[in-house]
Scaffold this motif. Structure first.
Motif, short mmCIF file in Angstrom:
data_model
loop_
_atom_site.label_atom_id
_atom_site.label_comp_id
_atom_site.label_asym_id
_atom_site.label_seq_id
_atom_site.Cartn_x
_atom_site.Cartn_y
_atom_site.Cartn_z
N CYS A 6 0.80 -1.23 0.00
CA CYS A 6 0.00 0.00 0.00
C CYS A 6 0.84 1.28 0.00
O CYS A 6 0.30 2.37 -0.05
N SER A 7 2.16 1.18 0.11
CA SER A 7 3.10 2.31 0.08
C SER A 7 2.96 3.27 1.26
O SER A 7 3.43 4.39 1.20
N PHE A 13 10.93 0.84 14.22
CA PHE A 13 10.67 0.41 15.58
C PHE A 13 9.18 0.20 15.85
O PHE A 13 8.77 0.09 17.01
N SER A 14 8.36 0.14 14.81
CA SER A 14 6.92 -0.03 15.01
C SER A 14 6.61 -1.45 15.49
O SER A 14 7.39 -2.37 15.33
N SER A 25 2.56 -8.41 9.40
CA SER A 25 1.65 -7.84 8.43
C SER A 25 1.64 -6.33 8.56
O SER A 25 1.92 -5.78 9.63
N CYS A 26 1.30 -5.67 7.46
CA CYS A 26 1.20 -4.22 7.43
C CYS A 26 0.04 -3.79 8.33
O CYS A 26 -1.05 -4.36 8.25
N PRO A 27 0.24 -2.78 9.19
CA PRO A 27 -0.86 -2.36 10.07
C PRO A 27 -1.98 -1.64 9.31
O PRO A 27 -3.08 -1.50 9.84
N TYR A 28 -1.74 -1.22 8.09
CA TYR A 28 -2.75 -0.49 7.31
C TYR A 28 -3.57 -1.42 6.41
O TYR A 28 -4.78 -1.40 6.43
N CYS A 29 -2.87 -2.24 5.59
CA CYS A 29 -3.59 -3.08 4.62
C CYS A 29 -3.65 -4.55 5.03
O CYS A 29 -4.28 -5.34 4.35
N GLU A 30 -3.00 -4.91 6.14
CA GLU A 30 -3.01 -6.28 6.68
C GLU A 30 -2.42 -7.33 5.74
O GLU A 30 -2.65 -8.51 5.91
#
Length: 93
Positions: A6-7, A13-14, A25-30
């Motif tokens: 999703c860019s 450090f997230s 997994s990406c916290p935005y698009c999973e």
């Protein structure tokens, strides 16, 4: 770092990047992602890292701290700057 799906920006450090286990997994698009060290970037930053360590060593020694700490900090910065995200195939069936 940017998510390859999703860019959107994900911090080094997230919680998503430093989650225990293989499945990240990406916290935005999973979508599944993988954190890895880019050897190409690490190779480009190798000489500047050595120069930085050599410049910091006398400063650390003047404060009474081991000069090896300068090498360790410079190497840690090299690894952090060369971290990248890779897209993994989706496990949805």
């Amino acid at each position: 770092m940017k998510c390859p799906h999703c860019s959107k920006s994900i911090g080094v450090f997230s919680r998503a990047a430093n989650k225990w286990g293989k499945n990240k997994s990406c916290p935005y698009c999973e979508q599944p992602i993988k954190l890895y060290v880019s050897w190409k970037i690490a190779g480009l930053l190798f000489i500047p890292t050595i120069i930085l360590a050599l410049l910091l060593k006398p400063v650390f020694v003047s404060f009474g701290v081991s000069g090896s700490l300068a090498t360790g900090l410079a190497t840690g910065a090299l690894i952090l700057l060369s971290m990248r995200l890779k897209a993994l195939p989706s496990t949805d069936a």
